[in-house]
Scaffold this motif. Sequence first.
Motif, PDB file in Angstrom:
ATOM      1  N   ARG A 149       0.864  -1.175   0.000  1.00 28.80           N
ATOM      2  CA  ARG A 149       0.000   0.000   0.000  1.00 28.80           C
ATOM      3  C   ARG A 149       0.906   1.233   0.000  1.00 28.80           C
ATOM      4  O   ARG A 149       2.030   1.178   0.509  1.00 28.80           O
ATOM      5  CB  ARG A 149      -0.900   0.029   1.226  1.00 28.80           C
ATOM      6  CG  ARG A 149      -1.850  -1.164   1.366  1.00 28.80           C
ATOM      7  CD  ARG A 149      -2.666  -1.031   2.647  1.00 28.80           C
ATOM      8  NE  ARG A 149      -3.623  -2.129   2.817  1.00 28.80           N
ATOM      9  CZ  ARG A 149      -3.392  -3.219   3.525  1.00 28.80           C
ATOM     10  NH1 ARG A 149      -2.225  -3.378   4.147  1.00 28.80           N
ATOM     11  NH2 ARG A 149      -4.315  -4.165   3.635  1.00 28.80           N
ATOM     12  N   LYS A 180      -2.538  -2.067   7.707  1.00 27.61           N
ATOM     13  CA  LYS A 180      -3.773  -1.607   8.333  1.00 27.61           C
ATOM     14  C   LYS A 180      -3.969  -2.280   9.682  1.00 27.61           C
ATOM     15  O   LYS A 180      -3.616  -3.443   9.862  1.00 27.61           O
ATOM     16  CB  LYS A 180      -4.971  -1.920   7.426  1.00 27.61           C
ATOM     17  CG  LYS A 180      -5.103  -0.981   6.234  1.00 27.61           C
ATOM     18  CD  LYS A 180      -6.392  -1.252   5.476  1.00 27.61           C
ATOM     19  CE  LYS A 180      -6.584  -0.262   4.345  1.00 27.61           C
ATOM     20  NZ  LYS A 180      -7.848  -0.518   3.597  1.00 27.61           N
ATOM     21  N   HIS A 249      -2.292   2.110  -5.950  1.00 27.60           N
ATOM     22  CA  HIS A 249      -3.115   0.943  -5.662  1.00 27.60           C
ATOM     23  C   HIS A 249      -3.319   0.084  -6.908  1.00 27.60           C
ATOM     24  O   HIS A 249      -3.583  -1.109  -6.795  1.00 27.60           O
ATOM     25  CB  HIS A 249      -4.455   1.376  -5.065  1.00 27.60           C
ATOM     26  CG  HIS A 249      -4.868   0.546  -3.892  1.00 27.60           C
ATOM     27  ND1 HIS A 249      -4.136   0.500  -2.717  1.00 27.60           N
ATOM     28  CD2 HIS A 249      -5.914  -0.314  -3.711  1.00 27.60           C
ATOM     29  CE1 HIS A 249      -4.728  -0.322  -1.866  1.00 27.60           C
ATOM     30  NE2 HIS A 249      -5.791  -0.835  -2.457  1.00 27.60           N
ATOM     31  N   ARG A 252      -0.641  -2.352  -6.796  1.00 27.72           N
ATOM     32  CA  ARG A 252      -0.946  -3.385  -5.794  1.00 27.72           C
ATOM     33  C   ARG A 252      -1.917  -4.402  -6.387  1.00 27.72           C
ATOM     34  O   ARG A 252      -1.748  -5.614  -6.214  1.00 27.72           O
ATOM     35  CB  ARG A 252      -1.526  -2.723  -4.546  1.00 27.72           C
ATOM     36  CG  ARG A 252      -1.943  -3.687  -3.425  1.00 27.72           C
ATOM     37  CD  ARG A 252      -2.301  -2.875  -2.186  1.00 27.72           C
ATOM     38  NE  ARG A 252      -3.105  -3.598  -1.220  1.00 27.72           N
ATOM     39  CZ  ARG A 252      -2.612  -4.394  -0.271  1.00 27.72           C
ATOM     40  NH1 ARG A 252      -1.305  -4.574  -0.183  1.00 27.72           N
ATOM     41  NH2 ARG A 252      -3.410  -4.993   0.593  1.00 27.72           N
ATOM     42  N   HIS A 253      -2.950  -3.912  -7.090  1.00 27.63           N
ATOM     43  CA  HIS A 253      -3.895  -4.812  -7.745  1.00 27.63           C
ATOM     44  C   HIS A 253      -3.189  -5.666  -8.800  1.00 27.63           C
ATOM     45  O   HIS A 253      -3.485  -6.856  -8.945  1.00 27.63           O
ATOM     46  CB  HIS A 253      -5.013  -4.012  -8.421  1.00 27.63           C
ATOM     47  CG  HIS A 253      -5.919  -3.298  -7.467  1.00 27.63           C
ATOM     48  ND1 HIS A 253      -6.299  -3.832  -6.258  1.00 27.63           N
ATOM     49  CD2 HIS A 253      -6.548  -2.090  -7.564  1.00 27.63           C
ATOM     50  CE1 HIS A 253      -7.097  -2.976  -5.636  1.00 27.63           C
ATOM     51  NE2 HIS A 253      -7.268  -1.929  -6.409  1.00 27.63           N
ATOM     52  N   GLN A 270      -3.384 -13.642  -0.142  1.00 29.66           N
ATOM     53  CA  GLN A 270      -3.949 -13.017   1.055  1.00 29.66           C
ATOM     54  C   GLN A 270      -2.847 -12.629   2.037  1.00 29.66           C
ATOM     55  O   GLN A 270      -2.835 -11.507   2.565  1.00 29.66           O
ATOM     56  CB  GLN A 270      -4.933 -13.964   1.748  1.00 29.66           C
ATOM     57  CG  GLN A 270      -5.543 -13.368   3.017  1.00 29.66           C
ATOM     58  CD  GLN A 270      -6.297 -14.401   3.849  1.00 29.66           C
ATOM     59  OE1 GLN A 270      -6.296 -15.594   3.526  1.00 29.66           O
ATOM     60  NE2 GLN A 270      -6.928 -13.957   4.919  1.00 29.66           N
ATOM     61  N   LEU A 273      -0.679  -9.690   0.675  1.00 30.43           N
ATOM     62  CA  LEU A 273      -1.359  -8.395   0.699  1.00 30.43           C
ATOM     63  C   LEU A 273      -1.675  -7.921   2.116  1.00 30.43           C
ATOM     64  O   LEU A 273      -1.954  -6.741   2.332  1.00 30.43           O
ATOM     65  CB  LEU A 273      -2.666  -8.469  -0.105  1.00 30.43           C
ATOM     66  CG  LEU A 273      -2.533  -8.665  -1.615  1.00 30.43           C
ATOM     67  CD1 LEU A 273      -3.916  -8.802  -2.249  1.00 30.43           C
ATOM     68  CD2 LEU A 273      -1.782  -7.518  -2.257  1.00 30.43           C
ATOM     69  N   HIS A 275      -4.299  -9.063   3.933  1.00 32.36           N
ATOM     70  CA  HIS A 275      -5.747  -9.011   4.128  1.00 32.36           C
ATOM     71  C   HIS A 275      -6.143  -9.857   5.342  1.00 32.36           C
ATOM     72  O   HIS A 275      -5.731 -11.020   5.456  1.00 32.36           O
ATOM     73  CB  HIS A 275      -6.483  -9.563   2.892  1.00 32.36           C
ATOM     74  CG  HIS A 275      -6.467  -8.631   1.721  1.00 32.36           C
ATOM     75  ND1 HIS A 275      -6.734  -9.034   0.430  1.00 32.36           N
ATOM     76  CD2 HIS A 275      -6.216  -7.302   1.648  1.00 32.36           C
ATOM     77  CE1 HIS A 275      -6.647  -8.001  -0.383  1.00 32.36           C
ATOM     78  NE2 HIS A 275      -6.336  -6.934   0.336  1.00 32.36           N
ATOM     79  N   ASN A 277      -9.219 -10.790   5.947  1.00 30.25           N
ATOM     80  CA  ASN A 277     -10.311 -11.664   5.525  1.00 30.25           C
ATOM     81  C   ASN A 277     -10.051 -12.167   4.119  1.00 30.25           C
ATOM     82  O   ASN A 277      -9.755 -11.386   3.208  1.00 30.25           O
ATOM     83  CB  ASN A 277     -11.638 -10.877   5.576  1.00 30.25           C
ATOM     84  CG  ASN A 277     -12.850 -11.771   5.436  1.00 30.25           C
ATOM     85  OD1 ASN A 277     -12.828 -12.751   4.709  1.00 30.25           O
ATOM     86  ND2 ASN A 277     -13.915 -11.411   6.123  1.00 30.25           N
ATOM     87  N   THR A 280     -11.826 -10.510   1.082  1.00 27.85           N
ATOM     88  CA  THR A 280     -11.273  -9.314   0.441  1.00 27.85           C
ATOM     89  C   THR A 280     -10.367  -9.695  -0.717  1.00 27.85           C
ATOM     90  O   THR A 280     -10.334  -9.021  -1.748  1.00 27.85           O
ATOM     91  CB  THR A 280     -10.475  -8.481   1.466  1.00 27.85           C
ATOM     92  OG1 THR A 280     -11.273  -8.275   2.632  1.00 27.85           O
ATOM     93  CG2 THR A 280     -10.066  -7.133   0.893  1.00 27.85           C
ATOM     94  N   THR A 281      -9.663 -10.796  -0.566  1.00 25.97           N
ATOM     95  CA  THR A 281      -8.725 -11.239  -1.599  1.00 25.97           C
ATOM     96  C   THR A 281      -9.442 -11.905  -2.767  1.00 25.97           C
ATOM     97  O   THR A 281      -8.930 -11.920  -3.887  1.00 25.97           O
ATOM     98  CB  THR A 281      -7.712 -12.229  -0.992  1.00 25.97           C
ATOM     99  OG1 THR A 281      -7.316 -11.769   0.299  1.00 25.97           O
ATOM    100  CG2 THR A 281      -6.473 -12.376  -1.854  1.00 25.97           C
ATOM    101  N   TYR A 284      -9.855 -10.893  -6.568  1.00 26.96           N
ATOM    102  CA  TYR A 284      -8.841 -11.124  -7.600  1.00 26.96           C
ATOM    103  C   TYR A 284      -9.110 -12.403  -8.385  1.00 26.96           C
ATOM    104  O   TYR A 284      -8.592 -12.574  -9.486  1.00 26.96           O
ATOM    105  CB  TYR A 284      -7.448 -11.142  -6.984  1.00 26.96           C
ATOM    106  CG  TYR A 284      -7.089  -9.793  -6.404  1.00 26.96           C
ATOM    107  CD1 TYR A 284      -6.811  -8.716  -7.244  1.00 26.96           C
ATOM    108  CD2 TYR A 284      -7.069  -9.570  -5.035  1.00 26.96           C
ATOM    109  CE1 TYR A 284      -6.512  -7.461  -6.726  1.00 26.96           C
ATOM    110  CE2 TYR A 284      -6.770  -8.328  -4.510  1.00 26.96           C
ATOM    111  CZ  TYR A 284      -6.497  -7.281  -5.368  1.00 26.96           C
ATOM    112  OH  TYR A 284      -6.221  -6.033  -4.840  1.00 26.96           O
TER     113      TYR A 284
END
Length: 307
Positions: A149, A180, A249, A252-253, A270, A273, A275, A277, A280-281, A284
Amino acid sequence: MDESGLVERYLEHVRVEKRLAARTVELYALDLHKLSEHAAKAGIALTRVQNAHVRRWVAQMHGGGRSGRGIALILSGWRGFYAWLGRERLVDSNPVQDVRAPKVAKPLPKALSVDDAVQLAEFTEDTGDAWLEARDAAIVELLYGCGLRVGELVGLDAQASKAAKGWVDLQAGEAHVLGKGSKRRTVPVGAKALQALQLWLEQRGAGPHAGEAALFIGRNGTRLGAQAIWARLKRRSLHAGLATPVHPHMLRHSFASHVLQSSGDLRAVQELLGHANIGTTQVYTRLDFQHLAKAYDAAHPRAKRKA
């Protein structure tokens, strides 16, 4: 009071008492005009509208092609109107209170193709400024090579310390970042990113602000901010010949999509990144399927209809 009088009174209320912007009041007026039209077609007064009427009108708007977001905005205007009518004791209940717009499909994240990502990563800008070129190249390599990020990137320090939010261990080939929710994670740094970082550190060490803790600094020697990185990346992507401006971002994607395309390992993506949860992944996987579908449409002899 007639129907138009009620609407005018309400618009005056939001204009004077709530002090809403003129454009907002105009939009409210348009939404309430739609409401009046629906009520007139149904042969009922605005003060007699029921929950079932509103649900029917929502279905009609949705069937007519209006987006879920557009319907949600209209319902918000209607809901405020009936809340005001309730305070004026002109209706017993708000018929819009429990009505929700159709769910809006979440847009897929925008990712670069592998070719475009490589084109950006390998781009070299001949400006004669080796310091700036080395820094910007290292930023691109870390964002795309590690899936960081932008906040994690700007938080990196040149060296590990107790006060550091994050740092890169060149010998181990790892980036330690603070993500985060103040969660730390370690991600591998590829050979190209390590090479770009080494070149940047050499340039940085020879500059006048080598003592600054931040890994990425501006000309004034202070830590580079997210806005500056957005601006530099946008400029660099356009100069590299990409069709669309690139933001952090998006890289990142692209990182996540390309790793998933190659490995098929959703859990690994996951972890990389950060994440919390897996849901969220999973977006993709949709992006990966979209890529496969395009390849199928372009290559399979049975994908296209005969002319």
